[in-house]
Design an enzyme around this catalytic site. Structure first.
Site, PDB file in Angstrom:
ATOM      1  N   THR A 145       0.821  -1.217   0.000  1.00 30.93           N
ATOM      2  CA  THR A 145       0.000   0.000   0.000  1.00 30.93           C
ATOM      3  C   THR A 145       0.852   1.262   0.000  1.00 30.93           C
ATOM      4  O   THR A 145       1.876   1.309   0.670  1.00 30.93           O
ATOM      5  CB  THR A 145      -0.845  -0.013   1.286  1.00 30.93           C
ATOM      6  OG1 THR A 145      -1.717  -1.126   1.216  1.00 30.93           O
ATOM      7  CG2 THR A 145      -1.634   1.259   1.471  1.00 30.93           C
ATOM      8  N   ARG A 192     -13.852  -8.245   0.863  1.00 27.43           N
ATOM      9  CA  ARG A 192     -12.991  -7.904   2.002  1.00 27.43           C
ATOM     10  C   ARG A 192     -12.455  -6.476   1.871  1.00 27.43           C
ATOM     11  O   ARG A 192     -12.017  -6.049   0.817  1.00 27.43           O
ATOM     12  CB  ARG A 192     -11.825  -8.890   2.066  1.00 27.43           C
ATOM     13  CG  ARG A 192     -10.829  -8.647   3.214  1.00 27.43           C
ATOM     14  CD  ARG A 192      -9.671  -7.795   2.792  1.00 27.43           C
ATOM     15  NE  ARG A 192      -8.656  -7.686   3.841  1.00 27.43           N
ATOM     16  CZ  ARG A 192      -7.613  -6.866   3.783  1.00 27.43           C
ATOM     17  NH1 ARG A 192      -7.441  -6.073   2.747  1.00 27.43           N
ATOM     18  NH2 ARG A 192      -6.747  -6.823   4.759  1.00 27.43           N
ATOM     19  N   GLY A 244       0.446  -3.067   5.522  1.00 26.74           N
ATOM     20  CA  GLY A 244       0.530  -4.402   6.092  1.00 26.74           C
ATOM     21  C   GLY A 244      -0.844  -5.023   6.259  1.00 26.74           C
ATOM     22  O   GLY A 244      -1.797  -4.610   5.587  1.00 26.74           O
TER      23      GLY A 244
HETATM   24  C1  SD4 Z   1      -4.782  -4.041   3.440  1.00 21.09           C
HETATM   25  N1  SD4 Z   1      -3.102  -2.630   4.405  1.00 21.09           N
HETATM   26  O1  SD4 Z   1      -5.633  -4.127   2.570  1.00 21.09           O
HETATM   27  C2  SD4 Z   1      -3.588  -3.167   3.171  1.00 21.09           C
HETATM   28  C3  SD4 Z   1      -2.610  -3.938   2.355  1.00 21.09           C
HETATM   29  C4  SD4 Z   1      -1.185  -3.604   2.545  1.00 21.09           C
HETATM   30  O2  SD4 Z   1       0.962  -4.279   2.621  1.00 21.09           O
HETATM   31  O3  SD4 Z   1      -0.807  -2.588   3.028  1.00 21.09           O
HETATM   32  N2  SD4 Z   1      -0.297  -4.496   2.259  1.00 21.09           N
HETATM   33  O4  SD4 Z   1      -4.841  -4.686   4.489  1.00 21.09           O
END
Ligand code: SD4
Length: 335
Positions: A195, A223, A247
Protein backbone atom coordinates in the site's frame (compact mmCIF):
# COMPACT_ATOMS: atom_id res chain seq x y z
CA UNK A 1 -1.24 6.61 29.45
CA UNK A 2 1.78 8.65 28.45
CA UNK A 3 4.82 7.34 30.26
CA UNK A 4 7.60 9.91 30.27
CA UNK A 5 10.35 7.55 31.39
CA UNK A 6 9.53 5.12 28.62
CA UNK A 7 9.34 7.95 26.12
CA UNK A 8 12.85 9.14 26.97
CA UNK A 9 14.19 5.60 26.77
CA UNK A 10 12.58 5.05 23.40
CA UNK A 11 13.78 8.43 22.12
CA UNK A 12 17.36 7.53 22.94
CA UNK A 13 16.94 4.32 21.01
CA UNK A 14 15.92 6.18 17.87
CA UNK A 15 19.40 7.62 17.45
CA UNK A 16 20.45 5.58 14.47
CA UNK A 17 18.47 5.08 11.34
CA UNK A 18 20.16 4.36 8.08
CA UNK A 19 18.94 5.85 4.91
CA UNK A 20 19.94 5.70 1.33
CA UNK A 21 19.05 7.31 -1.92
CA UNK A 22 18.14 5.43 -5.09
CA UNK A 23 20.15 7.91 -7.13
CA UNK A 24 23.76 7.40 -8.14
CA UNK A 25 24.74 9.65 -5.24
CA UNK A 26 23.47 7.37 -2.54
CA UNK A 27 24.19 8.49 0.99
CA UNK A 28 23.79 7.12 4.47
CA UNK A 29 22.66 9.13 7.43
CA UNK A 30 22.75 8.20 11.08
CA UNK A 31 19.73 10.06 12.29
CA UNK A 32 16.36 11.09 11.03
CA UNK A 33 16.70 13.95 8.54
CA UNK A 34 16.06 17.50 9.66
CA UNK A 35 12.44 18.41 9.51
CA UNK A 36 10.54 21.54 8.50
CA UNK A 37 8.13 22.01 5.65
CA UNK A 38 7.08 21.73 2.93
CA UNK A 39 7.76 18.03 3.08
CA UNK A 40 6.18 14.84 1.78
CA UNK A 41 6.75 11.29 3.02
CA UNK A 42 5.32 8.00 1.86
CA UNK A 43 5.53 4.26 2.37
CA UNK A 44 7.89 1.89 0.50
CA UNK A 45 10.39 2.68 -2.19
CA UNK A 46 7.75 3.39 -4.83
CA UNK A 47 7.11 6.39 -2.60
CA UNK A 48 10.21 8.01 -4.07
CA UNK A 49 8.57 8.62 -7.45
CA UNK A 50 5.21 9.39 -5.86
CA UNK A 51 6.84 12.00 -3.61
CA UNK A 52 8.53 13.65 -6.59
CA UNK A 53 5.14 14.13 -8.19
CA UNK A 54 3.69 15.52 -4.96
CA UNK A 55 6.67 17.84 -4.65
CA UNK A 56 5.75 19.60 -7.92
CA UNK A 57 2.71 20.99 -6.08
CA UNK A 58 4.43 21.63 -2.75
CA UNK A 59 7.41 23.53 -4.19
CA UNK A 60 5.05 25.97 -5.92
CA UNK A 61 3.36 26.69 -2.58
CA UNK A 62 0.39 24.48 -3.46
CA UNK A 63 -1.94 22.73 -1.05
CA UNK A 64 -0.94 19.48 0.66
CA UNK A 65 -4.25 17.92 -0.39
CA UNK A 66 -3.47 18.44 -4.09
CA UNK A 67 0.05 17.15 -3.54
CA UNK A 68 -0.96 13.85 -1.94
CA UNK A 69 -3.65 13.15 -4.52
CA UNK A 70 -1.24 13.77 -7.41
CA UNK A 71 1.51 11.80 -5.68
CA UNK A 72 -0.33 8.55 -5.07
CA UNK A 73 -1.78 8.58 -8.57
CA UNK A 74 1.71 7.61 -9.77
CA UNK A 75 1.74 4.09 -8.27
CA UNK A 76 -2.00 3.79 -8.98
CA UNK A 77 -1.21 4.13 -12.69
CA UNK A 78 1.92 1.96 -12.68
CA UNK A 79 1.27 -1.21 -14.68
CA UNK A 80 4.13 -2.95 -12.85
CA UNK A 81 2.60 -2.32 -9.46
CA UNK A 82 0.41 -5.21 -8.38
CA UNK A 83 -0.54 -3.90 -4.94
CA UNK A 84 -1.95 -0.46 -5.76
CA UNK A 85 -4.42 0.78 -8.36
CA UNK A 86 -4.73 -0.07 -12.04
CA UNK A 87 -2.72 -3.30 -12.12
CA UNK A 88 -3.49 -4.59 -8.63
CA UNK A 89 -3.88 -8.32 -8.03
CA UNK A 90 -7.49 -9.54 -7.84
CA UNK A 91 -9.43 -11.18 -5.05
CA UNK A 92 -9.94 -14.95 -4.97
CA UNK A 93 -12.78 -14.68 -7.50
CA UNK A 94 -10.70 -12.72 -9.99
CA UNK A 95 -12.13 -9.25 -9.27
CA UNK A 96 -9.73 -6.33 -8.83
CA UNK A 97 -11.26 -4.31 -5.97
CA UNK A 98 -9.59 -1.08 -4.89
CA UNK A 99 -9.59 0.82 -1.58
CA UNK A 100 -8.49 4.42 -0.92
CA UNK A 101 -9.03 7.37 1.36
CA UNK A 102 -7.94 10.98 1.64
CA UNK A 103 -8.08 13.54 4.47
CA UNK A 104 -7.37 17.28 4.56
CA UNK A 105 -6.31 19.92 7.06
CA UNK A 106 -9.91 20.74 7.99
CA UNK A 107 -10.72 17.16 8.97
CA UNK A 108 -12.66 16.59 5.76
CA UNK A 109 -12.30 13.08 4.43
CA UNK A 110 -13.48 10.79 1.67
CA UNK A 111 -13.13 7.12 0.96
CA UNK A 112 -13.98 4.34 -1.46
CA UNK A 113 -13.78 0.63 -0.73
CA UNK A 114 -14.07 -2.56 -2.76
CA UNK A 115 -14.50 -0.45 -5.88
CA UNK A 116 -14.16 -2.18 -9.26
CA UNK A 117 -13.43 -0.98 -12.80
CA UNK A 118 -11.97 2.46 -11.92
CA UNK A 119 -8.20 2.99 -12.04
CA UNK A 120 -7.78 5.96 -9.68
CA UNK A 121 -9.62 5.34 -6.42
CA UNK A 122 -7.84 8.22 -4.66
CA UNK A 123 -9.43 10.77 -6.98
CA UNK A 124 -12.85 9.19 -6.51
CA UNK A 125 -12.31 9.34 -2.72
CA UNK A 126 -11.54 13.04 -3.04
CA UNK A 127 -14.78 13.64 -4.91
CA UNK A 128 -16.74 11.67 -2.32
CA UNK A 129 -15.26 14.14 0.18
CA UNK A 130 -15.94 17.24 -1.88
CA UNK A 131 -19.17 16.48 -3.71
CA UNK A 132 -21.26 14.32 -1.42
CA UNK A 133 -22.56 14.62 2.15
CA UNK A 134 -20.95 11.21 2.84
CA UNK A 135 -17.49 9.93 3.69
CA UNK A 136 -17.42 6.40 2.29
CA UNK A 137 -18.86 4.73 -0.80
CA UNK A 138 -18.38 1.02 -1.41
CA UNK A 139 -18.66 -1.53 -4.20
CA UNK A 140 -21.10 -0.85 -7.03
CA UNK A 141 -22.17 2.45 -5.48
CA UNK A 142 -18.60 3.73 -5.58
CA UNK A 143 -18.18 2.67 -9.21
CA UNK A 144 -21.52 4.23 -10.15
CA UNK A 145 -20.55 7.51 -8.47
CA UNK A 146 -17.16 7.50 -10.22
CA UNK A 147 -18.78 6.96 -13.64
CA UNK A 148 -21.24 9.78 -12.95
CA UNK A 149 -18.27 12.00 -12.16
CA UNK A 150 -16.70 11.22 -15.55
CA UNK A 151 -14.21 8.49 -14.63
CA UNK A 152 -13.54 5.89 -17.29
CA UNK A 153 -14.94 2.43 -16.60
CA UNK A 154 -12.41 -0.24 -17.54
CA UNK A 155 -11.57 -3.85 -16.78
CA UNK A 156 -8.57 -3.72 -14.47
CA UNK A 157 -7.40 -7.35 -14.47
CA UNK A 158 -4.13 -7.36 -16.44
CA UNK A 159 -2.76 -10.49 -18.15
CA UNK A 160 0.02 -10.65 -15.50
CA UNK A 161 -2.47 -10.38 -12.66
CA UNK A 162 -4.69 -13.01 -14.23
CA UNK A 163 -1.72 -15.34 -14.59
CA UNK A 164 -0.72 -14.84 -10.94
CA UNK A 165 -4.31 -15.44 -9.83
CA UNK A 166 -4.61 -18.66 -11.86
CA UNK A 167 -1.33 -19.83 -10.37
CA UNK A 168 -2.66 -19.03 -6.90
CA UNK A 169 -5.87 -20.97 -7.60
CA UNK A 170 -3.81 -24.16 -7.81
CA UNK A 171 -3.35 -24.09 -4.03
CA UNK A 172 -5.85 -21.33 -3.15
CA UNK A 173 -4.05 -20.72 0.13
CA UNK A 174 -4.49 -17.25 1.62
CA UNK A 175 -1.10 -16.34 3.08
CA UNK A 176 -0.15 -12.65 2.93
CA UNK A 177 3.59 -12.29 2.36
CA UNK A 178 5.48 -10.31 4.99
CA UNK A 179 6.96 -7.73 2.65
CA UNK A 180 5.81 -8.24 -0.87
CA UNK A 181 8.81 -6.35 -2.18
CA UNK A 182 11.14 -9.17 -1.17
CA UNK A 183 13.02 -10.22 -4.25
CA UNK A 184 11.78 -13.79 -3.95
CA UNK A 185 8.20 -12.60 -4.24
CA UNK A 186 8.81 -10.02 -6.92
CA UNK A 187 11.75 -11.17 -9.03
CA UNK A 188 13.33 -8.32 -10.91
CA UNK A 189 10.52 -5.94 -10.15
CA UNK A 190 11.49 -3.18 -7.77
CA UNK A 191 8.10 -1.52 -8.04
CA UNK A 192 6.13 -4.46 -6.73
CA UNK A 193 5.27 -3.15 -3.27
CA UNK A 194 2.43 -2.78 -0.84
CA UNK A 195 0.00 0.00 0.00
CA UNK A 196 1.04 3.59 -0.50
CA UNK A 197 0.28 5.92 2.37
CA UNK A 198 1.43 9.51 1.86
CA UNK A 199 1.54 12.46 4.25
CA UNK A 200 2.42 16.04 3.26
CA UNK A 201 2.90 19.37 5.00
CA UNK A 202 2.60 22.30 2.63
CA UNK A 203 4.36 25.67 2.79
CA UNK A 204 1.67 26.97 5.15
CA UNK A 205 2.29 24.01 7.47
CA UNK A 206 -1.08 22.45 6.69
CA UNK A 207 -1.26 18.67 6.54
CA UNK A 208 -3.12 16.21 4.33
CA UNK A 209 -2.82 12.49 3.70
CA UNK A 210 -3.77 9.83 1.17
CA UNK A 211 -3.77 6.05 1.23
CA UNK A 212 -4.52 3.69 -1.68
CA UNK A 213 -4.23 -0.05 -2.30
CA UNK A 214 -5.62 -3.08 -4.07
CA UNK A 215 -5.58 -4.73 -0.64
CA UNK A 216 -4.41 -8.20 0.13
CA UNK A 217 -4.02 -10.29 -3.00
CA UNK A 218 -6.55 -13.10 -3.35
CA UNK A 219 -8.65 -11.91 -0.42
CA UNK A 220 -12.32 -12.93 -0.05
CA UNK A 221 -14.55 -10.99 -2.42
CA UNK A 222 -15.83 -7.96 -0.51
CA UNK A 223 -12.99 -7.90 2.00
CA UNK A 224 -11.93 -4.39 2.98
CA UNK A 225 -8.72 -3.68 4.86
CA UNK A 226 -7.52 -0.70 6.85
CA UNK A 227 -6.46 1.49 3.93
CA UNK A 228 -9.80 3.19 3.13
CA UNK A 229 -10.84 3.43 6.78
CA UNK A 230 -10.26 6.84 8.34
CA UNK A 231 -8.46 6.34 11.64
CA UNK A 232 -7.13 2.91 10.65
CA UNK A 233 -5.15 3.27 7.40
CA UNK A 234 -4.90 7.06 7.59
CA UNK A 235 -5.54 9.90 9.98
CA UNK A 236 -4.48 13.53 10.01
CA UNK A 237 -5.15 16.27 12.53
CA UNK A 238 -3.90 19.70 11.61
CA UNK A 239 -3.12 20.47 15.27
CA UNK A 240 -0.87 17.45 15.66
CA UNK A 241 0.27 15.64 12.50
CA UNK A 242 -0.64 12.56 10.51
CA UNK A 243 -0.13 8.82 10.29
CA UNK A 244 -0.68 6.03 7.80
CA UNK A 245 -0.16 2.28 7.72
CA UNK A 246 0.73 -0.67 5.54
CA UNK A 247 0.53 -4.40 6.09
CA UNK A 248 -2.20 -6.73 7.30
CA UNK A 249 -5.12 -4.36 7.64
CA UNK A 250 -7.18 -6.49 10.00
CA UNK A 251 -4.66 -5.91 12.80
CA UNK A 252 -4.53 -2.17 12.07
CA UNK A 253 -8.32 -1.87 12.20
CA UNK A 254 -8.46 -3.77 15.51
CA UNK A 255 -6.27 -1.08 17.05
CA UNK A 256 -7.51 1.95 15.06
CA UNK A 257 -3.82 2.28 14.28
CA UNK A 258 -3.34 5.63 12.54
CA UNK A 259 -5.64 7.45 14.95
CA UNK A 260 -3.71 5.91 17.81
CA UNK A 261 -0.39 7.14 16.39
CA UNK A 262 -1.73 10.69 16.01
CA UNK A 263 -3.14 10.68 19.54
CA UNK A 264 0.22 9.51 20.90
CA UNK A 265 1.93 12.37 19.07
CA UNK A 266 -0.61 14.71 20.64
CA UNK A 267 0.65 13.48 24.01
CA UNK A 268 4.21 14.39 23.07
CA UNK A 269 5.57 11.24 21.46
CA UNK A 270 8.04 11.65 18.61
CA UNK A 271 6.50 10.19 15.38
CA UNK A 272 8.77 7.13 15.48
CA UNK A 273 7.96 6.45 19.13
CA UNK A 274 4.25 6.80 18.43
CA UNK A 275 4.55 4.27 15.58
CA UNK A 276 6.48 1.92 17.85
CA UNK A 277 3.81 2.09 20.54
CA UNK A 278 1.08 1.33 17.99
CA UNK A 279 3.07 -1.69 16.77
CA UNK A 280 3.53 -2.82 20.37
CA UNK A 281 -0.23 -2.75 20.92
CA UNK A 282 -0.73 -5.08 17.95
CA UNK A 283 1.93 -7.46 19.20
CA UNK A 284 0.58 -7.42 22.76
CA UNK A 285 -2.95 -8.17 21.65
CA UNK A 286 -2.06 -11.01 19.28
CA UNK A 287 1.55 -12.13 19.86
CA UNK A 288 1.27 -15.33 17.83
CA UNK A 289 -0.37 -13.62 14.87
CA UNK A 290 2.15 -10.79 15.00
CA UNK A 291 5.08 -13.17 14.46
CA UNK A 292 3.64 -14.13 11.06
CA UNK A 293 2.59 -10.76 9.68
CA UNK A 294 3.86 -7.36 8.74
CA UNK A 295 2.34 -4.05 9.83
CA UNK A 296 4.19 -0.76 9.48
CA UNK A 297 3.22 2.74 10.56
CA UNK A 298 4.55 6.02 9.19
CA UNK A 299 3.98 9.38 10.88
CA UNK A 300 4.84 13.06 10.73
CA UNK A 301 4.18 15.85 13.21
CA UNK A 302 3.46 19.53 12.59
CA UNK A 303 7.17 20.41 12.81
CA UNK A 304 7.84 18.05 9.92
CA UNK A 305 9.60 15.49 12.13
CA UNK A 306 8.89 12.00 10.84
CA UNK A 307 9.42 8.38 11.73
CA UNK A 308 8.25 4.83 11.13
CA UNK A 309 8.15 1.50 12.89
CA UNK A 310 7.10 -1.98 11.80
CA UNK A 311 6.61 -5.45 13.24
CA UNK A 312 9.04 -7.08 10.83
CA UNK A 313 12.23 -5.82 9.19
CA UNK A 314 12.01 -4.61 5.60
CA UNK A 315 9.70 -1.61 5.92
CA UNK A 316 11.05 1.60 4.41
CA UNK A 317 9.73 5.04 3.58
CA UNK A 318 10.55 7.83 1.15
CA UNK A 319 11.16 11.47 2.09
CA UNK A 320 11.14 14.53 -0.15
CA UNK A 321 11.74 18.16 0.84
CA UNK A 322 13.75 21.12 -0.43
CA UNK A 323 17.04 19.41 0.50
CA UNK A 324 16.39 15.84 -0.53
CA UNK A 325 14.24 14.60 -3.35
CA UNK A 326 14.82 10.86 -3.23
CA UNK A 327 15.73 9.79 0.24
CA UNK A 328 14.69 6.34 1.42
CA UNK A 329 14.80 5.57 5.12
CA UNK A 330 14.86 2.08 6.54
CA UNK A 331 12.26 1.83 9.28
CA UNK A 332 13.12 0.07 12.53
CA UNK A 333 11.18 -3.00 13.55
CA UNK A 334 10.20 -5.07 16.57
CA UNK A 335 11.78 -8.28 15.22
C1 SD4 B 1 -4.78 -4.04 3.44
N1 SD4 B 1 -3.10 -2.63 4.41
O1 SD4 B 1 -5.63 -4.13 2.57
C2 SD4 B 1 -3.59 -3.17 3.17
C3 SD4 B 1 -2.61 -3.94 2.35
C4 SD4 B 1 -1.18 -3.60 2.55
O2 SD4 B 1 0.96 -4.28 2.62
O3 SD4 B 1 -0.81 -2.59 3.03
N2 SD4 B 1 -0.30 -4.50 2.26
O4 SD4 B 1 -4.84 -4.69 4.49
Amino acid sequence: MYNRRKFIKVSAATASITAFSRSAFARTINSIEPSGFPIVISTWNFGVDANKEAWKTLEKGGRALDAVEAGVRIPEADMNNHTVGRAGYPDRDGHVTLDACIMDEFGNCGSVAAMEDIAHPISVARLVMEKTPHIMLVGDGATQFAVEQGFKREKLLTPESEKAWKEWLKTAKYAPVLNIEDKQHAPGNQYNHDTIGMLALDAKGNISGACTTSGMAFKLHGRVGDSPIIGAGLFVDNEVGGATSTGVGEEVIRNVGSFLVVELMRQGYHPEDACREAVNRIIKKKPDTAKQIQVGFLAINKKGEHGAYAIQPGFEYAVCNSQTQDLLIKGKSFY
